[in-house]
Scaffold this motif. Sequence first.
Motif, PDB file in Angstrom:
ATOM      1  N   ASN A 152      23.424  18.719 -52.922  1.00  0.00           N
ATOM      2  CA  ASN A 152      22.796  18.967 -54.223  1.00  0.00           C
ATOM      3  C   ASN A 152      21.768  17.896 -54.581  1.00  0.00           C
ATOM      4  OD1 ASN A 152      22.465  20.534 -56.585  1.00  0.00           O
ATOM      5  ND2 ASN A 152      23.842  19.208 -57.743  1.00  0.00           N
ATOM      6  N   SER A 153      21.149  17.284 -53.589  1.00  0.00           N
ATOM      7  CA  SER A 153      20.113  16.291 -53.868  1.00  0.00           C
ATOM      8  C   SER A 153      18.862  16.996 -54.371  1.00  0.00           C
ATOM      9  CB  SER A 153      19.774  15.499 -52.601  1.00  0.00           C
ATOM     10  OG  SER A 153      18.638  14.684 -52.817  1.00  0.00           O
ATOM     11  N   LYS A 154      18.346  16.532 -55.495  1.00  0.00           N
ATOM     12  CA  LYS A 154      17.157  17.138 -56.088  1.00  0.00           C
ATOM     13  C   LYS A 154      15.874  16.698 -55.379  1.00  0.00           C
ATOM     14  CE  LYS A 154      19.616  19.423 -58.895  1.00  0.00           C
ATOM     15  NZ  LYS A 154      19.805  20.859 -58.653  1.00  0.00           N
ATOM     16  N   VAL A 155      16.008  15.784 -54.435  1.00  0.00           N
ATOM     17  CA  VAL A 155      14.842  15.402 -53.637  1.00  0.00           C
ATOM     18  C   VAL A 155      14.309  16.625 -52.884  1.00  0.00           C
ATOM     19  CG1 VAL A 155      14.013  13.975 -51.729  1.00  0.00           C
ATOM     20  CG2 VAL A 155      15.598  13.007 -53.407  1.00  0.00           C
ATOM     21  N   PHE A 156      15.206  17.479 -52.430  1.00  0.00           N
ATOM     22  CA  PHE A 156      14.778  18.652 -51.671  1.00  0.00           C
ATOM     23  C   PHE A 156      14.026  19.650 -52.552  1.00  0.00           C
ATOM     24  CE2 PHE A 156      18.430  17.013 -49.253  1.00  0.00           C
ATOM     25  CZ  PHE A 156      17.784  16.776 -48.050  1.00  0.00           C
ATOM     26  N   LYS A 157      14.412  19.741 -53.814  1.00  0.00           N
ATOM     27  CA  LYS A 157      13.671  20.596 -54.754  1.00  0.00           C
ATOM     28  C   LYS A 157      12.268  20.029 -54.961  1.00  0.00           C
ATOM     29  CE  LYS A 157      13.113  23.790 -57.961  1.00  0.00           C
ATOM     30  NZ  LYS A 157      11.832  23.404 -58.563  1.00  0.00           N
ATOM     31  N   LEU A 158      12.160  18.709 -55.064  1.00  0.00           N
ATOM     32  CA  LEU A 158      10.851  18.069 -55.184  1.00  0.00           C
ATOM     33  C   LEU A 158      10.004  18.339 -53.942  1.00  0.00           C
ATOM     34  CD1 LEU A 158       8.849  16.118 -56.539  1.00  0.00           C
ATOM     35  CD2 LEU A 158      10.119  14.230 -55.496  1.00  0.00           C
ATOM     36  N   VAL A 159      10.597  18.221 -52.779  1.00  0.00           N
ATOM     37  CA  VAL A 159       9.892  18.497 -51.521  1.00  0.00           C
ATOM     38  C   VAL A 159       9.419  19.955 -51.483  1.00  0.00           C
ATOM     39  CG1 VAL A 159      10.169  18.693 -49.014  1.00  0.00           C
ATOM     40  CG2 VAL A 159      11.038  16.668 -50.218  1.00  0.00           C
ATOM     41  N   ASP A 160      10.305  20.861 -51.899  1.00  0.00           N
ATOM     42  CA  ASP A 160       9.935  22.283 -51.914  1.00  0.00           C
ATOM     43  C   ASP A 160       8.729  22.529 -52.822  1.00  0.00           C
ATOM     44  OD1 ASP A 160      12.005  22.863 -50.201  1.00  0.00           O
ATOM     45  OD2 ASP A 160      13.364  23.545 -51.775  1.00  0.00           O
ATOM     46  N   ASP A 161       8.744  21.884 -53.994  1.00  0.00           N
ATOM     47  CA  ASP A 161       7.641  22.063 -54.940  1.00  0.00           C
ATOM     48  C   ASP A 161       6.326  21.554 -54.362  1.00  0.00           C
ATOM     49  OD1 ASP A 161       9.390  23.150 -56.763  1.00  0.00           O
ATOM     50  OD2 ASP A 161       9.659  21.312 -57.920  1.00  0.00           O
ATOM     51  N   LEU A 162       6.388  20.418 -53.677  1.00  0.00           N
ATOM     52  CA  LEU A 162       5.177  19.854 -53.066  1.00  0.00           C
ATOM     53  C   LEU A 162       4.697  20.710 -51.897  1.00  0.00           C
ATOM     54  CD1 LEU A 162       6.096  16.044 -53.135  1.00  0.00           C
ATOM     55  CD2 LEU A 162       4.546  17.259 -54.671  1.00  0.00           C
ATOM     56  N   LYS A 163       5.636  21.174 -51.092  1.00  0.00           N
ATOM     57  CA  LYS A 163       5.270  22.002 -49.940  1.00  0.00           C
ATOM     58  C   LYS A 163       4.644  23.331 -50.374  1.00  0.00           C
ATOM     59  CE  LYS A 163       7.759  22.351 -46.289  1.00  0.00           C
ATOM     60  NZ  LYS A 163       8.855  22.613 -45.329  1.00  0.00           N
ATOM     61  N   SER A 164       5.067  23.818 -51.534  1.00  0.00           N
ATOM     62  CA  SER A 164       4.521  25.097 -52.015  1.00  0.00           C
ATOM     63  C   SER A 164       3.024  25.005 -52.316  1.00  0.00           C
ATOM     64  CB  SER A 164       5.269  25.541 -53.273  1.00  0.00           C
ATOM     65  OG  SER A 164       4.948  24.707 -54.384  1.00  0.00           O
ATOM     66  N   LYS A 165       2.517  23.776 -52.443  1.00  0.00           N
ATOM     67  CA  LYS A 165       1.092  23.562 -52.679  1.00  0.00           C
ATOM     68  C   LYS A 165       0.333  23.282 -51.378  1.00  0.00           C
ATOM     69  CE  LYS A 165       1.789  23.979 -57.056  1.00  0.00           C
ATOM     70  NZ  LYS A 165       1.365  25.219 -57.770  1.00  0.00           N
ATOM     71  N   GLY A 166       1.020  23.418 -50.262  1.00  0.00           N
ATOM     72  CA  GLY A 166       0.378  23.230 -48.971  1.00  0.00           C
ATOM     73  C   GLY A 166       0.459  21.817 -48.427  1.00  0.00           C
ATOM     74  N   ILE A 167       1.208  20.955 -49.076  1.00  0.00           N
ATOM     75  CA  ILE A 167       1.333  19.568 -48.626  1.00  0.00           C
ATOM     76  C   ILE A 167       2.272  19.488 -47.429  1.00  0.00           C
ATOM     77  CG2 ILE A 167       2.085  17.240 -49.284  1.00  0.00           C
ATOM     78  CD1 ILE A 167       1.382  17.917 -52.159  1.00  0.00           C
ATOM     79  N   SER A 168       1.898  18.695 -46.432  1.00  0.00           N
ATOM     80  CA  SER A 168       2.754  18.439 -45.270  1.00  0.00           C
ATOM     81  C   SER A 168       3.665  17.257 -45.593  1.00  0.00           C
ATOM     82  CB  SER A 168       1.897  18.130 -44.051  1.00  0.00           C
ATOM     83  OG  SER A 168       2.704  17.774 -42.949  1.00  0.00           O
ATOM     84  N   ILE A 169       4.974  17.475 -45.496  1.00  0.00           N
ATOM     85  CA  ILE A 169       5.949  16.462 -45.916  1.00  0.00           C
ATOM     86  C   ILE A 169       6.758  15.959 -44.729  1.00  0.00           C
ATOM     87  CG2 ILE A 169       7.933  15.957 -47.395  1.00  0.00           C
ATOM     88  CD1 ILE A 169       5.627  16.607 -49.107  1.00  0.00           C
ATOM     89  N   GLU A 170       6.891  14.638 -44.630  1.00  0.00           N
ATOM     90  CA  GLU A 170       7.855  14.022 -43.718  1.00  0.00           C
ATOM     91  C   GLU A 170       8.838  13.212 -44.558  1.00  0.00           C
ATOM     92  OE1 GLU A 170       5.341  13.588 -39.547  1.00  0.00           O
ATOM     93  OE2 GLU A 170       5.676  11.787 -40.768  1.00  0.00           O
ATOM     94  N   ILE A 171      10.116  13.306 -44.182  1.00  0.00           N
ATOM     95  CA  ILE A 171      11.169  12.623 -44.932  1.00  0.00           C
ATOM     96  C   ILE A 171      11.767  11.518 -44.079  1.00  0.00           C
ATOM     97  CG2 ILE A 171      13.350  12.880 -46.182  1.00  0.00           C
ATOM     98  CD1 ILE A 171      12.715  15.877 -46.453  1.00  0.00           C
TER      99      ILE A 171
END
Length: 457
Positions: A364-383
């Motif tokens: 239930n980490s909300k970091v993944f929701k933040l990542v999802d929101d950023l990725k939805s704008k086309g951003i490439s994410i590495e964690i």
Amino acid sequence: MGVRDSSKAAIYDNEYIDSVFAELRVAVIGLGYVGLPLTVAFGCHRDVIGFDLDSIRIDELQGGFDSTGEVSGHDLRGCVHATFTNDSSFLADRNCYIVAVPTPITEHKKPDLDPLVKATELIGTFLNDGDIVIYESTVYPGVTDEVCAPILNRLSGLRYESDDLPADKNLKEKGGRFFCGYSPERINPGDKTHRLADVVKVTSGSTVFISEVIDRLYKQIVTAGTHKAQSIKIAEAAKVIENSQRDLNIALTNEIAIICDKLGIDTHSVLNAAATKWNFTKYVPGLVGGHCIGVDPYYLTFKAEELGYSPQVLLAGRALNDRMSDYLASKIISIMECGSIVIAESKVLVMGATFKENCPDTRNSKVFKLVDDLKSKGISIEIYDPYVKPETFIGDNDKYSFINVPKESHYDAVVIAVAHLEFVDLGIQRIKRFGKPYAKIFDIKSAFPANETDFRL
């Protein structure tokens, strides 16, 4: 030996209490963040069975390793009276069961009691006359008496002995009885200061006598002492409001942070100034996830709604905290755009994926929701998270890109999402080197001074 006499008069018979206490044969059901420290603590004093269905978990514990990081190898090897097993036959000779299984919520944010019910059903097949079942899992008030006890009664054929229920509600009797207790867990994952032994333990029992026995049991391992609640339902309510209160306080602070941002002033400077007043309690803003604070309020609101009351403040706080990842994603994108960074072509490093610092738990980490929101704008994410191994990450590996080492001068932005000690020790200048010369640095947990980053919450 079962409990022969549970009358109120028996609590004055210290010799009898001592004999019951001495002959308790404990089994802990569930060996996660809560159950393992309990098993290890009891294993230093008495024979105890630590039971978990996960064979991989049992193998690692038997090998002296705890992947949650809550118990050291030294302490695991030192609990000489503990046996770890996934073989339920080891439970047959026990007379005191402690249930420490997860109590999550469903996708509709309703209590999911399935793990608790399954653990109770397992115990019910072994229950004998005079046995005690203690629950530590977070529940809404009434679960022990209204959900768990009937299951134990049905499967064992024994009567549930309770001072708090009318005689006709104590369930059917077939020649014996059992008792229940509730002692809510207060484990804080990753916290090396407030350990099991250091935090006062709330205890309760279905009869006055059993509450005394249960309290005596926990005093054996909790040096900070115990607090005997007047009933099981009171203890259940106490647990669920602890995290609900914290959730609300963080929600208030998150809203203050949003307002401070719009005012163009630093949130933490405001909080530090306010904290100089003796009765101001300081909380810090941030993402609220995990298996406690982000979950427990829904147990309380569920029960309230079941009773015909529609809670307002609790749900408002939950909704605000759940929306914080949306707010942060919007803020990050806005600042990147102001820096002439092309969002759809950008690369962002997110540092930290766990729901809190210094622990490996991503539930239930909300970091993944933040990542999802950023990725939805086309951003490439590495964690990057030193506590989460890419090869052992429990989640959607195709959806999230974990890396073992961040690249230097590679990212258009760096988001410090979790304040792991490793990140703090790394230092902000070293972290900046992961970004390109124009990269934006976002410090969600305010681990560094405001003037060292482009934004901090």
